[in-house]
Every structure is written in C-alpha cells, then in structure tokens.
Write a protein that holds these residues in place. Structure first.
Motif, short mmCIF file in Angstrom:
data_model
loop_
_atom_site.label_atom_id
_atom_site.label_comp_id
_atom_site.label_asym_id
_atom_site.label_seq_id
_atom_site.Cartn_x
_atom_site.Cartn_y
_atom_site.Cartn_z
N CYS A 38 -14.91 7.84 -71.21
CA CYS A 38 -15.29 9.22 -71.50
C CYS A 38 -15.41 10.04 -70.21
O CYS A 38 -16.01 9.60 -69.23
CB CYS A 38 -16.60 9.24 -72.25
SG CYS A 38 -17.21 10.89 -72.57
N GLU A 65 -17.04 12.71 -69.87
CA GLU A 65 -18.38 13.27 -69.71
C GLU A 65 -19.40 12.20 -69.29
O GLU A 65 -20.09 12.36 -68.30
CB GLU A 65 -18.87 13.91 -71.01
CG GLU A 65 -17.97 15.00 -71.56
CD GLU A 65 -18.26 16.37 -70.96
OE1 GLU A 65 -19.26 16.52 -70.24
OE2 GLU A 65 -17.45 17.28 -71.20
N CYS A 66 -19.49 11.13 -70.08
CA CYS A 66 -20.58 10.17 -69.85
C CYS A 66 -20.09 8.86 -69.21
O CYS A 66 -20.90 8.03 -68.82
CB CYS A 66 -21.32 9.87 -71.16
SG CYS A 66 -20.33 8.96 -72.36
N CYS A 124 -15.72 10.49 -75.50
CA CYS A 124 -16.14 9.64 -76.61
C CYS A 124 -16.55 10.55 -77.77
O CYS A 124 -16.70 11.76 -77.59
CB CYS A 124 -17.29 8.72 -76.18
SG CYS A 124 -18.83 9.59 -75.86
N CYS A 176 -19.77 12.72 -77.20
CA CYS A 176 -19.60 13.84 -76.27
C CYS A 176 -18.72 14.91 -76.87
O CYS A 176 -18.96 16.10 -76.66
CB CYS A 176 -19.02 13.34 -74.95
SG CYS A 176 -20.20 12.36 -74.01
ZN ZN Z 1 -19.16 10.36 -73.71
#
Ligand code: ZN
Length: 151
Positions: free
Chosen positions: A98, A100-101, A119, A122
C-alpha cells in the motif's frame, strides 16, 4: 563474485510467485486478445472484395469501426505497459504494498485490480475523504456565489 539479488526484495517468496503469476496471466490474456483482434481485422479485409466500391456513408462507417478497433488495441497496449511496469516493480520489491500505509495489499484485491496502489482500507478512507472534500467544495462554491451576489 557478485551477490545475487533476491527477486522481490524482502517479499515472501510465495507471495512474490503469486503476484508474478497474477501479472503474467493478465499479460497473456491481453496479448491473446490483441492477436485475435488483429487477426479479425485481417480476415475481414481479405473477405471483403467489395471494399473498393463502398459508398461514402458505408466507408465512413467502416472508418469509425477501424478507429474503435484501433482505440481498443491502443488501450490494451497501454495496459500491457502498465503490467510490464508492475512486473519491474515486483522484481524490485516495490509492487503489492500500500502506497499509504505500506501494508501488503491482499492478493484477491490485486487479482481484481492489478494496478491498485492502496490497500482496501486506505482506498476506502481516501474515497470518504474525497467525498467530504467534494461536499465542502460545493458548499464553499455556494458561499462564494452568495458573496458575489451581495457585493
Ligand atoms: Zn493501506
């Protein structure tokens, strides 16, 4: 002697193999679809001896059809490029996590959306944020319109 780089970096080998399989399957599907299309276009061309005597309307219709076929093939070619890029990133261990995370994106999600960069969680959070932003923007738009009218 050089140190051999592990394909997929730190990625679990099973996951690496599975993601590679997903991407390569997708690539095969697209390639065979493109080959089929090209073959269709060729057979059609060969089987239409009337091609030279089409009237203007018919031939422009055929042109539009050709344009559509071409656009479809081009779209598939772009998807192929994306798949090749994704395979390159997979080799470097940069695919399937992902944006973002940093968590691994579920294989089921990648199978459905091979170019997903987030993901599920997110992506959903992003959609909610985008929706809020949209509402906020439209409210603000309404407010500034009101201010313009009152000035
Ligand atoms: Zn994520």
């Amino acid at each position: 002697m050089s140190v051999k780089k592990t394909p997929g970096g730190q990625m679990n080998r099973d996951r690496y193999a599975e993601l590679k399989r997903i991407l390569e399957e997708r690539r095969r599907e697209i390639l065979s679809a493109v080959h089929e299309k090209i073959r269709d276009v060729r057979t059609e061309g060969a089987n239409s001896p009337t091609h030279g005597v089409l009237d203007a309307a018919e031939s422009s219709e055929a042109d539009i059809q050709d344009d559509i076929e071409f656009a479809l093939i081009q779209m598939k070619a772009e998807t192929l490029n994306k798949i090749n890029e994704a395979l390159g990133r997979l080799e470097e261990g940069l695919y399937g996590n992902c944006f973002e995370c940093g968590e691994e994106i579920a294989e089921a999600r990648l199978r459905a959306l091979p170019f997903a960069v987030r993901c599920k969680d997110c992506e959903e959070a992003r959609e909610v944020a985008a929706e809020r932003e949209r509402i906020w923007q439209s409210r603000r738009g309404g407010a500034s319109l009101f201010m313009d009218m009152s000035s």
